[in-house]
Design a protein around this motif. Structure first.
Motif, PDB file in Angstrom:
ATOM      1  N   LEU A 111       0.823  -1.216   0.000  1.00  0.00           N
ATOM      2  CA  LEU A 111       0.000   0.000   0.000  1.00  0.00           C
ATOM      3  C   LEU A 111       0.854   1.262   0.000  1.00  0.00           C
ATOM      4  CD1 LEU A 111      -2.785  -1.099   2.520  1.00  0.00           C
ATOM      5  CD2 LEU A 111      -2.980  -0.901   0.029  1.00  0.00           C
ATOM      6  N   ASP A 259      -3.744  -1.280   7.256  1.00  0.00           N
ATOM      7  CA  ASP A 259      -4.694  -0.171   7.076  1.00  0.00           C
ATOM      8  C   ASP A 259      -4.648   0.781   8.269  1.00  0.00           C
ATOM      9  OD1 ASP A 259      -5.619  -1.000   4.589  1.00  0.00           O
ATOM     10  OD2 ASP A 259      -7.213  -2.233   5.439  1.00  0.00           O
ATOM     11  N   GLU A 260      -4.590   0.225   9.478  1.00  0.00           N
ATOM     12  CA  GLU A 260      -4.513   1.070  10.673  1.00  0.00           C
ATOM     13  C   GLU A 260      -3.225   1.883  10.668  1.00  0.00           C
ATOM     14  OE1 GLU A 260      -4.576   0.670  15.564  1.00  0.00           O
ATOM     15  OE2 GLU A 260      -4.741  -1.133  14.298  1.00  0.00           O
ATOM     16  N   GLN A 263      -3.537   4.832   8.329  1.00  0.00           N
ATOM     17  CA  GLN A 263      -4.379   5.869   8.924  1.00  0.00           C
ATOM     18  C   GLN A 263      -3.581   6.727   9.904  1.00  0.00           C
ATOM     19  OE1 GLN A 263      -7.841   3.995  10.677  1.00  0.00           O
ATOM     20  NE2 GLN A 263      -8.453   3.049   8.733  1.00  0.00           N
TER      21      GLN A 263
END
Length: 281
Positions: A111, A259-260, A263
């Protein structure tokens, strides 16, 4: 590097080649006659340690600059953590359980590399120790995204051969741990630490110390796996004892997933108005 047409003095490499063609004699066979910078035995003398330190600092720096790497995302983590498909072969039940962080490291790198490529690919390039385990996962995730990644290997009796996912032209090898750790942080914009052993702990605490002592600017510092880190390090006890301050506990963030982590990074950058410059130590 200067073009040969603009040089005033001879090219050093050309002199090495020329010296090989000189007629054989007792004089030209002597150790003294070898060009100093082409004499491996001379360069490996104890007295030349300062020169070797400088070379290990300069070679990756020059090559990363030439490759257009402006900033990096650092992944630290254990070489012994298997990918989930191989967790049944892990020597301990705990290592098998920790295999989930191989996938999280891979996805995090994928990512972040996609975000890097969207911005031109010069910033947020994944950098790992270049070995197996979490390091392999990081380089693999970057490759999944179609991007480049850096590997900083070191000569060890075991474990530390390059994994196959490091970009070949960005795969370096080191003799000195200290210089290698410096290169991890010279372009760092994020440090992500996954479960690991002595090496991971060493890298984590040195990086935190540089930030704590303001020898390095604050950057997002992520610890994947709260349960693991709180089991092996009693962070709050350090603060209660006064050996660190309560504020020092805010230097890092616990996260569980890729993902965390992203963020946290995005929020940190928004709050600190960060664009694309690394925090040089």
């Amino acid at each position: 590097m200067k073009d040969d047409h603009t040089r005033v003095f001879p090219n050093a490499h050309h002199d090495i080649v020329t010296a090989r063609g000189i007629p054989d004699s007792p004089q030209t066979r002597s150790k003294a006659y070898k060009l100093a910078f082409a004499d491996d035995a001379f360069l490996c003398r104890d007295e030349l340690r300062p020169v070797r330190l400088q070379l290990e600092l300069m070679k990756p720096e020059i090559m990363l600059t030439e490759a257009g790497i402006d900033s990096t995302i650092v992944l630290f983590g254990g070489a012994r953590i298997p990918e989930p498909a191989l967790k049944d072969t892990a020597p301990t039940e705990k290592l098998a359980e920790l295999s989930k962080y191989y996938d999280e490291a891979r996805e995090f790198a994928r990512l972040m590399t996609l975000k890097s490529l969207a911005g031109g690919g010069r910033d947020d390039v994944i950098i790992t120790g270049g070995g197996p385990g979490v390091m392999e996962a990081g380089n693999r995730g970057a490759a999944d995204a179609g991007g480049r990644s850096i590997g900083l290997n070191i000569v060890l009796p075991h474990e530390q051969s390059p994994n196959s996912f490091v970009t070949p032209d960005l795969c370096f090898n080191f003799h000195y741990f200290g210089i290698r750790k410096m290169h991890f942080l010279m372009r760092a914009r994020v440090v992500a630490v996954f479960p690991g052993g002595f090496g991971t702990l060493d890298e984590m605490f040195e990086s935190l110390t540089l930030i704590q002592t303001k020898r390095m600017k604050p950057i997002p510092f992520l610890l994947f796996g709260r349960a693991f880190w709180e089991e092996i390090i009693n962070w709050k006890a350090l603060a209660r004892a006064g050996t660190i301050s309560e504020h020092d506990l805010e230097l890092f963030h616990f996260v569980e997933t890729a993902d965390e982590a992203i963020q946290v990074i995005d929020a940190w950058r928004a709050d600190n108005h960060v664009t694309s410059r690394p925090a040089h130590p």
